[in-house]
Design a protein around this motif. Structure first.
Motif, PDB file in Angstrom:
ATOM      1  N   LEU A   2       0.833  -1.203   0.000  1.00  9.54           N
ATOM      2  CA  LEU A   2       0.000   0.000   0.000  1.00  9.54           C
ATOM      3  C   LEU A   2       0.870   1.256   0.000  1.00  9.54           C
ATOM      4  CD1 LEU A   2      -2.739   1.484   0.347  1.00  9.54           C
ATOM      5  CD2 LEU A   2      -2.437   1.199   2.821  1.00  9.54           C
ATOM      6  N   LEU A   3       1.854   1.303   0.909  1.00  9.66           N
ATOM      7  CA  LEU A   3       2.750   2.462   0.976  1.00  9.66           C
ATOM      8  C   LEU A   3       3.574   2.580  -0.300  1.00  9.66           C
ATOM      9  CD1 LEU A   3       4.052   4.812   2.456  1.00  9.66           C
ATOM     10  CD2 LEU A   3       5.590   3.173   3.573  1.00  9.66           C
ATOM     11  N   ARG A   4       4.078   1.465  -0.783  1.00  9.45           N
ATOM     12  CA  ARG A   4       4.881   1.475  -2.014  1.00  9.45           C
ATOM     13  C   ARG A   4       4.104   2.037  -3.189  1.00  9.45           C
ATOM     14  NH1 ARG A   4       5.398  -4.275  -4.083  1.00  9.45           N
ATOM     15  NH2 ARG A   4       3.265  -3.708  -4.635  1.00  9.45           N
ATOM     16  N   ASP A   5       2.896   1.540  -3.399  1.00  6.89           N
ATOM     17  CA  ASP A   5       2.094   1.982  -4.544  1.00  6.89           C
ATOM     18  C   ASP A   5       1.624   3.422  -4.377  1.00  6.89           C
ATOM     19  OD1 ASP A   5       2.477  -0.569  -5.470  1.00  6.89           O
ATOM     20  OD2 ASP A   5       0.487  -1.297  -4.914  1.00  6.89           O
ATOM     21  N   ALA A   6       1.327   3.816  -3.138  1.00  8.30           N
ATOM     22  CA  ALA A   6       0.890   5.194  -2.898  1.00  8.30           C
ATOM     23  C   ALA A   6       2.023   6.180  -3.206  1.00  8.30           C
ATOM     24  CB  ALA A   6       0.422   5.356  -1.459  1.00  8.30           C
ATOM     25  N   THR A  30       4.406   5.686  -5.332  1.00 13.65           N
ATOM     26  CA  THR A  30       4.567   5.684  -6.795  1.00 13.65           C
ATOM     27  C   THR A  30       3.506   6.545  -7.461  1.00 13.65           C
ATOM     28  OG1 THR A  30       5.529   3.451  -6.717  1.00 13.65           O
ATOM     29  CG2 THR A  30       4.700   4.238  -8.844  1.00 13.65           C
ATOM     30  N   ASN A  31       2.267   6.388  -7.041  1.00 14.52           N
ATOM     31  CA  ASN A  31       1.159   7.122  -7.667  1.00 14.52           C
ATOM     32  C   ASN A  31       1.229   8.617  -7.406  1.00 14.52           C
ATOM     33  OD1 ASN A  31       0.192   4.683  -8.601  1.00 14.52           O
ATOM     34  ND2 ASN A  31      -1.325   4.443  -6.969  1.00 14.52           N
ATOM     35  N   THR A  32       1.684   8.994  -6.223  1.00 15.97           N
ATOM     36  CA  THR A  32       1.735  10.419  -5.882  1.00 15.97           C
ATOM     37  C   THR A  32       3.048  11.068  -6.282  1.00 15.97           C
ATOM     38  OG1 THR A  32       2.537   9.879  -3.658  1.00 15.97           O
ATOM     39  CG2 THR A  32       0.153  10.125  -3.946  1.00 15.97           C
ATOM     40  N   GLU A  33       4.028  10.249  -6.723  1.00 15.22           N
ATOM     41  CA  GLU A  33       5.352  10.749  -7.124  1.00 15.22           C
ATOM     42  C   GLU A  33       6.004  11.549  -6.003  1.00 15.22           C
ATOM     43  OE1 GLU A  33       4.866  12.880 -10.774  1.00 15.22           O
ATOM     44  OE2 GLU A  33       4.573  11.054 -11.956  1.00 15.22           O
ATOM     45  N   ARG A  34       5.909  11.002  -4.789  1.00 12.55           N
ATOM     46  CA  ARG A  34       6.518  11.640  -3.635  1.00 12.55           C
ATOM     47  C   ARG A  34       7.406  10.655  -2.893  1.00 12.55           C
ATOM     48  NH1 ARG A  34       4.322  16.587  -1.609  1.00 12.55           N
ATOM     49  NH2 ARG A  34       2.804  17.433  -3.069  1.00 12.55           N
ATOM     50  N   VAL A  35       8.263  11.193  -2.014  1.00 10.05           N
ATOM     51  CA  VAL A  35       9.079  10.370  -1.133  1.00 10.05           C
ATOM     52  C   VAL A  35       8.722  10.720   0.300  1.00 10.05           C
ATOM     53  CG1 VAL A  35      10.964  10.187  -2.783  1.00 10.05           C
ATOM     54  CG2 VAL A  35      10.987  12.033  -1.099  1.00 10.05           C
ATOM     55  N   ALA A  36       8.915   9.772   1.196  1.00 16.00           N
ATOM     56  CA  ALA A  36       8.617  10.001   2.608  1.00 16.00           C
ATOM     57  C   ALA A  36       9.881  10.480   3.313  1.00 16.00           C
ATOM     58  CB  ALA A  36       8.107   8.717   3.255  1.00 16.00           C
ATOM     59  N   VAL A  91      10.711   4.391  -3.826  1.00 14.21           N
ATOM     60  CA  VAL A  91      10.489   3.096  -4.471  1.00 14.21           C
ATOM     61  C   VAL A  91      11.522   2.881  -5.566  1.00 14.21           C
ATOM     62  CG1 VAL A  91       8.849   1.637  -5.699  1.00 14.21           C
ATOM     63  CG2 VAL A  91       8.036   3.270  -3.985  1.00 14.21           C
ATOM     64  N   ARG A  92      12.136   1.702  -5.571  1.00 17.64           N
ATOM     65  CA  ARG A  92      13.064   1.312  -6.629  1.00 17.64           C
ATOM     66  C   ARG A  92      12.846  -0.159  -6.940  1.00 17.64           C
ATOM     67  NH1 ARG A  92      18.111  -1.074  -7.509  1.00 17.64           N
ATOM     68  NH2 ARG A  92      19.327  -0.077  -9.179  1.00 17.64           N
ATOM     69  N   ASP A  93      12.559  -0.452  -8.201  1.00 20.99           N
ATOM     70  CA  ASP A  93      12.339  -1.836  -8.636  1.00 20.99           C
ATOM     71  C   ASP A  93      11.318  -2.550  -7.755  1.00 20.99           C
ATOM     72  OD1 ASP A  93      14.182  -1.485 -10.661  1.00 20.99           O
ATOM     73  OD2 ASP A  93      15.847  -2.328  -9.515  1.00 20.99           O
ATOM     74  N   ASN A  94      10.220  -1.840  -7.460  1.00 17.35           N
ATOM     75  CA  ASN A  94       9.108  -2.412  -6.710  1.00 17.35           C
ATOM     76  C   ASN A  94       9.438  -2.702  -5.244  1.00 17.35           C
ATOM     77  OD1 ASN A  94       6.385  -2.840  -7.288  1.00 17.35           O
ATOM     78  ND2 ASN A  94       6.609  -5.059  -7.208  1.00 17.35           N
ATOM     79  N   VAL A  95      10.523  -2.124  -4.758  1.00 12.06           N
ATOM     80  CA  VAL A  95      10.943  -2.328  -3.373  1.00 12.06           C
ATOM     81  C   VAL A  95      11.121  -0.967  -2.710  1.00 12.06           C
ATOM     82  CG1 VAL A  95      12.782  -3.215  -1.881  1.00 12.06           C
ATOM     83  CG2 VAL A  95      12.093  -4.506  -3.904  1.00 12.06           C
ATOM     84  N   LEU A  96      10.752  -0.873  -1.422  1.00 11.44           N
ATOM     85  CA  LEU A  96      10.982   0.355  -0.675  1.00 11.44           C
ATOM     86  C   LEU A  96      12.459   0.470  -0.321  1.00 11.44           C
ATOM     87  CD1 LEU A  96       7.940   0.503   1.786  1.00 11.44           C
ATOM     88  CD2 LEU A  96       8.355   1.950  -0.205  1.00 11.44           C
ATOM     89  N   VAL A  97      13.030   1.641  -0.568  1.00 10.88           N
ATOM     90  CA  VAL A  97      14.440   1.897  -0.284  1.00 10.88           C
ATOM     91  C   VAL A  97      14.544   3.038   0.721  1.00 10.88           C
ATOM     92  CG1 VAL A  97      16.655   2.626  -1.231  1.00 10.88           C
ATOM     93  CG2 VAL A  97      15.170   1.112  -2.559  1.00 10.88           C
ATOM     94  N   LEU A  98      15.321   2.814   1.766  1.00  8.03           N
ATOM     95  CA  LEU A  98      15.592   3.838   2.756  1.00  8.03           C
ATOM     96  C   LEU A  98      16.956   4.454   2.439  1.00  8.03           C
ATOM     97  CD1 LEU A  98      14.635   4.650   5.977  1.00  8.03           C
ATOM     98  CD2 LEU A  98      16.892   3.682   6.291  1.00  8.03           C
ATOM     99  N   ASN A  99      16.974   5.763   2.205  1.00  7.74           N
ATOM    100  CA  ASN A  99      18.223   6.492   1.962  1.00  7.74           C
ATOM    101  C   ASN A  99      18.524   7.378   3.167  1.00  7.74           C
ATOM    102  OD1 ASN A  99      17.666   6.284  -1.337  1.00  7.74           O
ATOM    103  ND2 ASN A  99      19.808   6.423  -0.742  1.00  7.74           N
ATOM    104  N   THR A 100      19.543   7.035   3.944  1.00 12.33           N
ATOM    105  CA  THR A 100      19.916   7.923   5.042  1.00 12.33           C
ATOM    106  C   THR A 100      20.476   9.218   4.457  1.00 12.33           C
ATOM    107  OG1 THR A 100      22.109   6.890   5.196  1.00 12.33           O
ATOM    108  CG2 THR A 100      20.378   6.059   6.646  1.00 12.33           C
TER     109      THR A 100
END
Length: 316
Positions: free
Chosen positions: A124-128, A130-136, A153-162
């Protein structure tokens, strides 16, 4: 891969149990310091600078240097009392457009894997996102330090960037840039031509670490007992550019040749080059050479007073 952290992503009232994995793996070839004579490993002892005694790990604390020889000693108990409210949570603070995050702030990347029971809210978070074109924008505690980070989102996976904190980014201050340094229109047009001639879609797989590959070959040769051959230099260092326009023109032609393009080929880069040449001609016309000025003076002498007056009015 081995998980380095377990916790939960929390946004609103939604909680997603996740595991954190390092998303990158540096490929640098690492060496040990050894004794040249026999190859023995060099070991270091933890020695106190005051009494000269070797110190065990249990007796080591962290010290903050106040300067002037004064030191504040902090123990594990001091760090345990610090308020790390996000110790086992990735707390979402807000959602922002991705382009608003300056890449200079990014530090290290991690993959987030959901627990079996958290697959649906994870998706849900991943697709949201992607659809909103935002990052958390999130906060997370890693290795006893609270860090700012992004979730994307990268390659359908959530990525955390410190990320670095804003006060950890140095300000760029160079006196030479305070001067009024500008490029001429003709130079800008030619530079645009060079950029177009070298334009391509980014494919990271097309680039390789030539130094690391060459170093690995040296190591392999040592292992196999072969003679290590020093590779010959294939390219000469470019000479310093004296004429900026000439250097830009040469760069455009070199880029075309590297792509196998003909000089007269009707490409977008060629059109830009024509525009650059037109800009050069226009600039040269605006700044006439001494020969042109002499010709104008000679023409002015032959002209009648009435024509001089008309020309003066037009120029005014």
């Amino acid at each position: 891969m081995r998980a380095i952290w377990k916790g939960a992503v929390s946004f609103g009232l939604v909680s997603i149990a996740v595991r954190l994995y390092s998303a990158t793996d540096e490929k640098d070839i690492r060496f040990h310091q050894v004794h040249r004579e026999d190859g023995g490993r060099i070991k270091y002892k933890r020695v106190c600078s005051i009494d000269g005694d070797e110190v065990s790990y249990d007796d080591i604390a962290k010290g903050y240097d106040l300067g002037g020889g004064e030191m504040v000693i902090l123990t594990d108990e001091d760090f345990a009392e610090l308020p790390l409210t996000t110790s086992r949570a990735i707390e979402v603070l807000e959602f922002v457009p991705a382009e608003q995050v300056d890449p200079i702030l990014y530090n290290k990347a991690y993959y987030l894997e959901p627990d079996q029971t958290a697959a649906k809210p994870y998706a849900l978070l991943r697709d949201a996102l992607t659809n909103t074109e935002r990052v958390a924008i999130v906060k997370v505690a890693l290795r006893q330090r609270e860090q700012l980070a992004t979730l994307r989102v990268r390659d359908n996976v959530l990525v955390l960037n410190t990320m670095l904190w804003p006060d950890e980014v140095r300000a760029a201050k160079f006196d030479i840039l305070d001067e009024d340094v500008t490029a001429r229109p003709a130079e800008l047009a030619m530079a645009g031509s060079l950029i177009e001639s070298m334009a391509a879609d980014f494919n990271p797989l097309s680039y390789t670490d030539n130094y690391r590959e060459a170093l690995q070959e040296v190591i392999d040769a040592k292992v196999a007992g072969r003679e290590v051959v020093q590779p010959e230099e294939t390219e000469e260092a470019p000479a310093a550019a004296v004429d900026l326009m000439a250097a830009l023109r040469a760069s455009v032609e070199r880029a075309r040749a590297a792509r196998g393009e003909e000089p007269a080929e009707a490409t977008k880069a060629t059109k830009t080059t024509k525009a650059a040449k037109a800009a050069v001609e226009k600039e040269e016309a605006a700044e006439p050479t001494p020969i042109k000025k002499t010709a104008k003076k000679a023409a002015a002498k032959k002209a009648t007073p009435a024509k001089k007056t008309t020309a003066a009015k037009k120029s005014a």
